[in-house]
Design a protein around this motif. Structure first.
Motif, mmCIF file in Angstrom:
data_model
loop_
_atom_site.group_PDB
_atom_site.id
_atom_site.type_symbol
_atom_site.label_atom_id
_atom_site.label_comp_id
_atom_site.label_asym_id
_atom_site.label_seq_id
_atom_site.Cartn_x
_atom_site.Cartn_y
_atom_site.Cartn_z
ATOM 1 N N LEU A 35 6.439 13.171 -0.711
ATOM 2 C CA LEU A 35 5.696 12.397 -1.721
ATOM 3 C C LEU A 35 4.294 12.940 -2.000
ATOM 4 O O LEU A 35 3.728 12.666 -3.071
ATOM 5 N N ALA A 36 3.727 13.714 -1.079
ATOM 6 C CA ALA A 36 2.363 14.230 -1.301
ATOM 7 C C ALA A 36 2.266 15.087 -2.570
ATOM 8 O O ALA A 36 1.272 14.970 -3.300
ATOM 9 N N PRO A 37 3.250 15.937 -2.875
ATOM 10 C CA PRO A 37 3.120 16.729 -4.115
ATOM 11 C C PRO A 37 2.936 15.861 -5.360
ATOM 12 O O PRO A 37 2.133 16.195 -6.239
ATOM 13 N N ALA A 38 3.646 14.740 -5.416
ATOM 14 C CA ALA A 38 3.478 13.841 -6.572
ATOM 15 C C ALA A 38 2.086 13.205 -6.557
ATOM 16 O O ALA A 38 1.461 13.030 -7.602
ATOM 17 N N MET A 39 1.593 12.858 -5.357
ATOM 18 C CA MET A 39 0.228 12.290 -5.264
ATOM 19 C C MET A 39 -0.787 13.306 -5.760
ATOM 20 O O MET A 39 -1.728 12.963 -6.485
ATOM 21 N N ILE A 40 -0.609 14.555 -5.374
ATOM 22 C CA ILE A 40 -1.530 15.608 -5.821
ATOM 23 C C ILE A 40 -1.501 15.673 -7.347
ATOM 24 O O ILE A 40 -2.547 15.723 -8.001
ATOM 25 N N GLY A 41 -0.291 15.615 -7.913
ATOM 26 C CA GLY A 41 -0.152 15.651 -9.370
ATOM 27 C C GLY A 41 -0.809 14.453 -10.059
ATOM 28 O O GLY A 41 -1.236 14.543 -11.213
ATOM 29 N N ARG A 42 -0.888 13.322 -9.345
ATOM 30 C CA ARG A 42 -1.500 12.115 -9.927
ATOM 31 C C ARG A 42 -3.005 12.061 -9.662
ATOM 32 O O ARG A 42 -3.665 11.079 -10.002
ATOM 33 N N GLY A 43 -3.532 13.070 -8.991
ATOM 34 C CA GLY A 43 -4.979 13.135 -8.769
ATOM 35 C C GLY A 43 -5.430 12.577 -7.436
ATOM 36 O O GLY A 43 -6.630 12.499 -7.160
ATOM 37 N N GLY A 44 -4.504 12.159 -6.587
ATOM 38 C CA GLY A 44 -4.881 11.652 -5.262
ATOM 39 C C GLY A 44 -3.944 10.562 -4.795
ATOM 40 O O GLY A 44 -2.989 10.207 -5.494
ATOM 41 N N GLY A 45 -4.229 10.025 -3.619
ATOM 42 C CA GLY A 45 -3.364 8.970 -3.090
ATOM 43 C C GLY A 45 -3.820 8.510 -1.723
ATOM 44 O O GLY A 45 -4.901 8.881 -1.249
ATOM 45 N N VAL A 46 -2.975 7.691 -1.127
ATOM 46 C CA VAL A 46 -3.270 7.104 0.189
ATOM 47 C C VAL A 46 -2.000 7.137 1.040
ATOM 48 O O VAL A 46 -0.924 6.774 0.551
ATOM 49 N N VAL A 47 -2.123 7.574 2.286
ATOM 50 C CA VAL A 47 -1.031 7.455 3.260
ATOM 51 C C VAL A 47 -1.567 6.656 4.440
ATOM 52 O O VAL A 47 -2.611 7.011 4.999
ATOM 53 N N LEU A 48 -0.879 5.587 4.783
ATOM 54 C CA LEU A 48 -1.257 4.794 5.955
ATOM 55 C C LEU A 48 -0.093 4.763 6.936
ATOM 56 O O LEU A 48 1.059 4.535 6.528
ATOM 57 N N ASN A 49 -0.409 4.989 8.182
ATOM 58 C CA ASN A 49 0.610 4.947 9.225
ATOM 59 C C ASN A 49 0.358 3.759 10.138
ATOM 60 O O ASN A 49 -0.756 3.590 10.661
ATOM 61 N N ASN A 50 1.379 2.952 10.306
ATOM 62 C CA ASN A 50 1.271 1.791 11.188
ATOM 63 C C ASN A 50 1.729 2.209 12.579
ATOM 64 O O ASN A 50 2.922 2.323 12.836
ATOM 65 N N ALA A 51 0.788 2.450 13.467
ATOM 66 C CA ALA A 51 1.146 2.842 14.839
ATOM 67 C C ALA A 51 1.112 1.600 15.707
ATOM 68 O O ALA A 51 1.874 0.659 15.468
ATOM 69 N N SER A 52 0.203 1.532 16.671
ATOM 70 C CA SER A 52 0.124 0.370 17.566
ATOM 71 C C SER A 52 -1.015 0.611 18.533
ATOM 72 O O SER A 52 -1.341 1.765 18.855
ATOM 73 N N ILE A 53 -1.578 -0.460 19.053
ATOM 74 C CA ILE A 53 -2.552 -0.316 20.146
ATOM 75 C C ILE A 53 -1.908 0.435 21.322
ATOM 76 O O ILE A 53 -2.584 1.129 22.073
ATOM 77 N N CYS A 54 -0.577 0.346 21.415
ATOM 78 C CA CYS A 54 0.140 1.007 22.519
ATOM 79 C C CYS A 54 0.075 2.532 22.432
ATOM 80 O O CYS A 54 0.392 3.229 23.399
ATOM 81 N N ALA A 55 -0.342 3.060 21.280
ATOM 82 C CA ALA A 55 -0.542 4.505 21.174
ATOM 83 C C ALA A 55 -1.687 4.957 22.067
ATOM 84 O O ALA A 55 -1.767 6.122 22.459
ATOM 85 N N THR A 56 -2.598 4.027 22.379
ATOM 86 C CA THR A 56 -3.777 4.342 23.186
ATOM 87 C C THR A 56 -3.729 3.654 24.547
ATOM 88 O O THR A 56 -4.116 4.218 25.560
ATOM 89 N N GLN A 57 -3.238 2.424 24.535
ATOM 90 C CA GLN A 57 -3.242 1.566 25.736
ATOM 91 C C GLN A 57 -1.804 1.135 25.992
ATOM 92 O O GLN A 57 -1.333 0.143 25.443
ATOM 93 N N PRO A 58 -1.068 1.904 26.799
ATOM 94 C CA PRO A 58 0.376 1.699 26.893
ATOM 95 C C PRO A 58 0.783 0.386 27.561
ATOM 96 O O PRO A 58 0.106 -0.091 28.460
ATOM 97 N N LEU A 59 1.894 -0.186 27.092
ATOM 98 C CA LEU A 59 2.535 -1.280 27.823
ATOM 99 C C LEU A 59 3.577 -0.648 28.746
ATOM 100 O O LEU A 59 4.316 0.254 28.347
ATOM 101 N N TYR A 60 3.650 -1.141 29.986
ATOM 102 C CA TYR A 60 4.411 -0.445 31.030
ATOM 103 C C TYR A 60 5.903 -0.334 30.732
ATOM 104 O O TYR A 60 6.565 0.601 31.150
ATOM 105 N N TYR A 61 6.434 -1.312 29.971
ATOM 106 C CA TYR A 61 7.901 -1.349 29.829
ATOM 107 C C TYR A 61 8.439 -0.509 28.680
ATOM 108 O O TYR A 61 9.630 -0.402 28.507
ATOM 109 N N GLU A 62 7.544 0.118 27.880
ATOM 110 C CA GLU A 62 8.054 0.843 26.709
ATOM 111 C C GLU A 62 7.430 2.240 26.557
ATOM 112 O O GLU A 62 6.759 2.526 25.573
#
Ligand code: NDP
Length: 264
Positions: free
Chosen positions: A127-154
């Protein structure tokens, strides 16, 4: 505050329930047209219909599994056919895991890698090529606090979400010359129907109610002593999509009621 989102086109993975649905409704309220995807097509179609009725925006709903490259190719084709591309991509689809590293086989790691990392890689690349063609865009990634501070069971969840954060940072560096802003949101405890279902299963036949169980989790982890609603997280996503967040690039934002125990 004018968010300057009216008429934009957004793609949200996992937009049929929970945080993804709240983001979809939040963006639709600002006049954003949507592409939503999830595996359960019936639930997805019902929510897409409700959004069209409530906000009058266009909603393309595509039932698929984001871990499948061919499903994602079909999604991208449908997006280009309907909207000619997109201005906003929100990689949200994901789920928790439960395992011990010494017992989990390769295919389990591979599934979560495809779900949390490769789906984001593949969609951004397409999708980035189309965003470039439209003059810009936004990508947001929904990660988690667990990316930094892990929960033991996962451990697999923690590891793949951490990889998503690093992917997001690298993508931000690569795309900002094209006026595409990439950021990550790391939520803490968010009260989705799935959390309630889990609480109901765990407390069945015990003295404790599902509500008491959830309050116990909030008391244990979050200084704010409650879960966030999906809408509280969605508001933050909508802001980051908007022109009001124009200097936010390559960052990771914790929306966690104070749960993160370190400064970063
Ligand atoms: P929900 O389980 O409520 O919703 C997940 C969404 O993703 C649904 O629309 C689901 O639809 C879809 N989905 C799941 N797997 C796939 C797949 N393989 N292919 C396509 N769609 C899929 O989750 P949440 O709203 O709680 O979570 C959303 C994101 O936020 C996740 O990435 C999660 O890790 C993250 N997060 C959640 C927190 C929380 O406390 N709730 C905290 C921190 C981060 P379907 O099942 O029909 O496919």
């Amino acid at each position: 505050m004018d968010l300057e989102l009216n008429g934009k086109v957004a793609v949200i993975t996992g937009g049929s329930v929970g945080i993804g649905l709240a983001i979809a409704r939040g963006l639709a309220a600002e006049g954003v047209h949507l592409t939503l995807c999830a595996r359960n097509g019936e639930r997805l179609a019902a929510e897409a219909r409700a959004i069209r009725d409530d906000f009058g925006v266009e909603v393309l709903d595509v039932a698929l599994d984001v871990t499948s490259p061919s499903d994602l190719n079909g999604l991208v084709t449908a997006i280009y056919a309907r909207f000619g591309g997109a201005d906003i991509l929100i990689n949200n689809a994901g789920t928790g895991s439960e395992e011990k590293i010494l017992e989990a086989e390769d295919d389990r790691w591979q599934y979560y890698w495809d779900l949390h990392v490769m789906a984001a890689v593949r969609l951004a690349r397409a999708l980035a090529p189309a965003m470039i063609g439209r003059g810009g865009g936004v990508v947001l990634n929904n990660a988690s606090i667990c990316a930094t501070q892990p929960l033991y069971y996962e451990p697999i969840y923690n590891t793949t979400k951490a990889a998503l954060v690093m992917f997001s940072k690298c993508l931000a560096n690569e795309l900002i010359p094209h006026n595409i802003r990439v950021n990550t949101v790391n939520p803490g405890l968010v009260r989705t129907p799935d959390w309630y279902k889990t609480a109901t299963i765990i407390t069945e036949g015990t003295e404790q109610t599902a509500e008491e169980f959830l309050q116990g989790i909030a008391d244990q982890y979050a200084p704010i002593k409650r879960f966030a609603s999906p809408e509280e997280i969605a508001d933050f996503f909508v802001f980051l999509c908007s022109a009001r967040a124009s200097y936010s690039v390559g960052s990771t934002y914790y929306v966690d009621g104070g749960w993160l125990n370190v400064i970063t």
